[in-house]
Write a protein that holds these residues in place. Structure first.
Motif, mmCIF file in Angstrom:
data_model
loop_
_atom_site.group_PDB
_atom_site.id
_atom_site.type_symbol
_atom_site.label_atom_id
_atom_site.label_comp_id
_atom_site.label_asym_id
_atom_site.label_seq_id
_atom_site.Cartn_x
_atom_site.Cartn_y
_atom_site.Cartn_z
ATOM 1 N N LEU A 184 -4.846 -0.570 -17.735
ATOM 2 C CA LEU A 184 -4.921 0.384 -16.640
ATOM 3 C C LEU A 184 -4.987 -0.296 -15.278
ATOM 4 C CD1 LEU A 184 -5.211 3.320 -15.697
ATOM 5 C CD2 LEU A 184 -7.690 3.117 -16.069
ATOM 6 N N GLU A 185 -5.752 -1.379 -15.155
ATOM 7 C CA GLU A 185 -5.908 -2.039 -13.859
ATOM 8 C C GLU A 185 -4.590 -2.632 -13.367
ATOM 9 O OE1 GLU A 185 -8.371 -1.995 -11.709
ATOM 10 O OE2 GLU A 185 -9.304 -0.582 -13.110
ATOM 11 N N SER A 186 -3.834 -3.234 -14.286
ATOM 12 C CA SER A 186 -2.525 -3.799 -13.918
ATOM 13 C C SER A 186 -1.574 -2.699 -13.470
ATOM 14 C CB SER A 186 -1.935 -4.552 -15.112
ATOM 15 O OG SER A 186 -0.626 -5.016 -14.813
ATOM 16 N N ALA A 187 -1.599 -1.583 -14.193
ATOM 17 C CA ALA A 187 -0.725 -0.462 -13.835
ATOM 18 C C ALA A 187 -1.117 0.119 -12.479
ATOM 19 C CB ALA A 187 -0.790 0.615 -14.911
ATOM 20 N N ARG A 188 -2.432 0.241 -12.242
ATOM 21 C CA ARG A 188 -2.907 0.754 -10.955
ATOM 22 C C ARG A 188 -2.450 -0.138 -9.800
ATOM 23 N NH1 ARG A 188 -9.319 2.117 -11.840
ATOM 24 N NH2 ARG A 188 -9.108 4.198 -12.815
ATOM 25 N N SER A 189 -2.620 -1.424 -9.971
ATOM 26 C CA SER A 189 -2.232 -2.368 -8.917
ATOM 27 C C SER A 189 -0.744 -2.282 -8.616
ATOM 28 C CB SER A 189 -2.601 -3.793 -9.344
ATOM 29 O OG SER A 189 -2.163 -4.727 -8.384
ATOM 30 N N PHE A 190 0.063 -2.196 -9.676
ATOM 31 C CA PHE A 190 1.516 -2.099 -9.508
ATOM 32 C C PHE A 190 1.898 -0.820 -8.767
ATOM 33 C CE2 PHE A 190 5.624 -0.656 -11.460
ATOM 34 C CZ PHE A 190 6.439 -1.575 -10.795
ATOM 35 N N SER A 191 1.293 0.316 -9.158
ATOM 36 C CA SER A 191 1.638 1.590 -8.510
ATOM 37 C C SER A 191 1.191 1.606 -7.051
ATOM 38 C CB SER A 191 1.014 2.756 -9.272
ATOM 39 O OG SER A 191 -0.397 2.677 -9.257
ATOM 40 N N ASP A 192 0.050 0.987 -6.728
ATOM 41 C CA ASP A 192 -0.404 0.928 -5.340
ATOM 42 C C ASP A 192 0.560 0.099 -4.486
ATOM 43 O OD1 ASP A 192 -2.595 2.462 -5.946
ATOM 44 O OD2 ASP A 192 -3.985 0.768 -6.093
ATOM 45 N N ASP A 193 1.024 -1.018 -5.035
ATOM 46 C CA ASP A 193 1.988 -1.857 -4.299
ATOM 47 C C ASP A 193 3.289 -1.098 -4.045
ATOM 48 O OD1 ASP A 193 0.270 -4.015 -4.180
ATOM 49 O OD2 ASP A 193 1.018 -4.927 -6.028
ATOM 50 N N VAL A 194 3.736 -0.364 -5.068
ATOM 51 C CA VAL A 194 4.973 0.412 -4.917
ATOM 52 C C VAL A 194 4.787 1.514 -3.880
ATOM 53 C CG1 VAL A 194 6.560 1.990 -6.083
ATOM 54 C CG2 VAL A 194 5.800 -0.088 -7.238
ATOM 55 N N LEU A 195 3.661 2.230 -3.948
ATOM 56 C CA LEU A 195 3.391 3.304 -2.999
ATOM 57 C C LEU A 195 3.338 2.782 -1.566
ATOM 58 C CD1 LEU A 195 2.566 6.221 -2.341
ATOM 59 C CD2 LEU A 195 0.195 5.596 -2.868
ATOM 60 N N SER A 196 2.755 1.623 -1.379
ATOM 61 C CA SER A 196 2.589 1.072 -0.037
ATOM 62 C C SER A 196 3.914 0.635 0.583
ATOM 63 C CB SER A 196 1.631 -0.126 -0.088
ATOM 64 O OG SER A 196 0.377 0.267 -0.606
ATOM 65 N N ILE A 197 4.912 0.328 -0.245
ATOM 66 C CA ILE A 197 6.261 0.027 0.260
ATOM 67 C C ILE A 197 7.069 1.314 0.388
ATOM 68 C CG2 ILE A 197 8.453 -1.095 -0.319
ATOM 69 C CD1 ILE A 197 6.449 -3.079 0.632
ATOM 70 N N PHE A 198 6.909 2.168 -0.583
ATOM 71 C CA PHE A 198 7.696 3.400 -0.689
ATOM 72 C C PHE A 198 7.457 4.320 0.508
ATOM 73 C CE2 PHE A 198 8.758 7.100 -3.780
ATOM 74 C CZ PHE A 198 10.121 6.860 -3.639
ATOM 75 N N LEU A 199 6.193 4.491 0.911
ATOM 76 C CA LEU A 199 5.833 5.456 1.938
ATOM 77 C C LEU A 199 6.441 5.140 3.304
ATOM 78 C CD1 LEU A 199 4.282 8.010 2.643
ATOM 79 C CD2 LEU A 199 2.237 6.613 2.997
ATOM 80 N N PRO A 200 6.288 3.905 3.838
ATOM 81 C CA PRO A 200 6.905 3.628 5.149
ATOM 82 C C PRO A 200 8.430 3.715 5.141
ATOM 83 C CG PRO A 200 5.873 1.647 4.235
ATOM 84 C CD PRO A 200 5.440 2.787 3.395
ATOM 85 N N VAL A 201 9.048 3.351 4.001
ATOM 86 C CA VAL A 201 10.507 3.470 3.902
ATOM 87 C C VAL A 201 10.922 4.937 4.003
ATOM 88 C CG1 VAL A 201 12.478 3.199 2.342
ATOM 89 C CG2 VAL A 201 10.835 1.333 2.615
#
Length: 534
Positions: free
Chosen positions: A78-95
């Motif tokens: 779960l922690e690895s998945a959470r970290s990955f989704s947070d990184d994706v969200l943080s790039i996805f949103l400004p784009v």
């Protein structure tokens, strides 16, 4: 995983959404009709949806879901998945924010490219205004898609399948409010159009809140961090790029279709939209449900080199999709105009509009099995992180579609003049059908050539028997349709009665004949209902 259970969950909720969408279109047709305002509204609504399907539902889902699923069920948990989704969200949103800003500024140019020439200034201004109001929906629904992918990875399909219902309910409320204001306050059709346009981003906010709550329930804690391009995010981008290009082909197809429709008579965009709404009903319930349900399981079987399991899931998906899609296509082809009349005709939507939209639907549904098969075959490539092959198939389909549309309306090149075929909107629908079947043929040939999947002869035989059952159903519908002709445009209860008779007649004849001729593998259906795939 029980394939039938998950497909049933997604399909039933999608059915509710499509029924709500059908109710929305019924009210839309009566309140706004088929005219310059509705053409402008549908054109504006198509633009954010093109980007949604391109970036969110297409490329993003194809890359994110397998990677997120592997982390969630792998060593990191779960922690690895959470970290990955947070990184994706943080790039996805400004784009997404940047994309919205650029498109809203450039919207007059976008509408100009798609508009008929010479430009109708009233329709042009309406389309630009509507599109600017609705385009921020892409930002909201893209985040919804991110959360849906996370939930799908833990086999929580219901929230992601249910969020479109919110959009339909909000639009229905806006339409009814607009009609009330038209009667009490004297609102024009244009003012009602603006009210319905503003309802789109409002619905997007509600959809985002709904999915965010469910991600929290499942133990995820989505956070927006300072953007950083990690190796995982970079790899996801590399995988997503071909899918975005391939999705771009499908969305270019939509925009090209819009361009060609704008070259025809006023109301062409609306007639295609109403016909496609009925065509999308089985496509959403069957095709999208199956493609969503099988991707995680195909990824698991292929990742563990279990070819037998992957082949079984693929065959089950094809058999189930054709069992339901073939009769739907035959029924809508035979009863196209009656269905359009019963559902949409009334108010500002005339009998002439119903006949025109019915002619389009009768052609469009000939490609329905192909549209569903594309949805069912593409996950076999995505599960192998192969997003390039569907790109090639999509662009071949796009080339055929554009050439067919151009031939339909006629075109000229230096030294070459092609006379138009003159089939109008049904001709554009036929171009879409041809492109879809070519897409299916290419995808299957590649699967066969690479040894990924071969259709078993037993499955071919059952599909052949399904065609026999569908032919028997079609003959019964032909006679039932003629007997009920006077009911199709009568009062509400007569229409509902005629619709119920046609549906029950087709279902009874089809499934009775299907069981009699062996079109349904009873042992396989029984196995699919078990908690585990055998």
């Amino acid at each position: 995983m029980s394939l039938l259970k998950h497909v049933g969950t997604i399909g039933s909720l999608t059915m509710v959404s499509r029924i709500a969408g059908m109710a929305r279109e019924m009210i839309f047709s009566r309140v706004l009709g088929a005219n310059a305002v509705t053409d402008a509204w549908f054109q504006a609504f198509i633009i954010p949806n093109v980007f949604r399907r391109l970036f969110a539902e297409g490329a993003f889902s194809a890359a994110f879901v397998p990677m997120f699923s592997k982390r969630l069920h792998g060593e990191g948990g779960l922690e690895s998945a959470r970290s990955f989704s947070d990184d994706v969200l943080s790039i996805f949103l400004p784009v997404l924010i940047l994309l919205c800003a650029v498109m809203m500024i450039a919207m007059p140019g976008v509408i100009w490219l798609l508009a008929d020439k010479p430009i109708d200034p009233v329709r042009f201004d309406l389309a630009v205004s509507f599109a600017r109001i609705m385009f921020p929906y892409i930002l909201l629904v893209s985040l919804v898609t991110l959360f849906t992918g996370m939930l799908n990875s833990v086999s929580r399909f219901a929230p992601g399948a249910s969020f479109p219902i919110i959009l339909n309910l909000v639009l229905i409320a806006a339409l009814l409010g607009g009609e009330y204001a038209a009667g009490k306050l004297g609102w024009s059709v244009e003012q009602t159009g603006y009210a319905v346009a503003w309802a789109v981003p409002v619905a997007g906010v509600m959809q985002l809140a709904w999915l965010y709550i469910w991600t929290r329930v499942e133990g995820f804690r989505p956070r927006v961090l300072w953007p950083r391009i990690t190796p995982e995010v970079k790899r996801m981008s590399v995988i997503a790029l071909p899918a975005a290009i391939g999705g771009g082909a499908y969305q270019i197809n939509t925009l090209v279709q819009l361009y060609f429709l704008n070259q025809l008579y006023e109301g062409s965009v609306s007639h295609m939209n109403y016909a496609d709404r009925l065509n999308q009903l089985p496509l959403g319930i069957i095709g999208i449900a199956l493609s969503t349900a099988i991707l995680p399981t195909l990824s698991k079987f292929i990742g563990s080199d279990n070819k037998e399991g992957a082949d079984r899931i693929q065959s089950d998906a094809i058999e189930l999709s054709m069992l339901l899609t073939i009769p739907a296509a035959v029924a809508m082809a035979i009863c196209a105009t009656p269905f359009i009349t019963m559902i949409f005709q009334g108010g500002r939507f005339t009998m002439e509009d119903a006949a025109a939209a019915g002619a389009v639907l009768g052609v469009l549904v000939l490609g329905l099995p192909a549209y569903v098969l594309v949805k069912v075959l593409v996950p076999n490539f995505y599960a192998r992180s192969d997003t390039k092959t569907p790109v090639v198939a999509a662009f071949i389909s796009l080339f055929v579609f554009v050439a067919s549309c151009a031939w339909n309306i006629g075109f000229s090149l230096p030294g070459l003049v092609i006379e138009p075929l003159g089939y109008g909107v049904p001709g554009i629908a036929a171009a879409s059908v041809i492109g879809a079947w070519i897409n299916v043929g290419y995808l299957y040939l590649i699967l066969l050539k690479r040894g990924y999947y071969t259709v078993p002869l037993a499955l071919v035989g059952r599909i052949g028997r399904q065609l026999v059952a569908a032919a028997a159903m079609g003959a019964a519908l032909w006679f039932a349709r003629d007997l009920l002709t006077g009911w199709f445009s009568a009062g509400l209860f007569e229409r509902l009665g005629a619709l119920l008779v046609l549906v029950l007649c087709s279902a009874f004849v089809y499934f009775s004949v299907a069981f009699a001729v062996g079109a349904i593998d009873r042992q396989r259906i029984a196995a699919l209902t078990k908690k585990k795939v055998p």
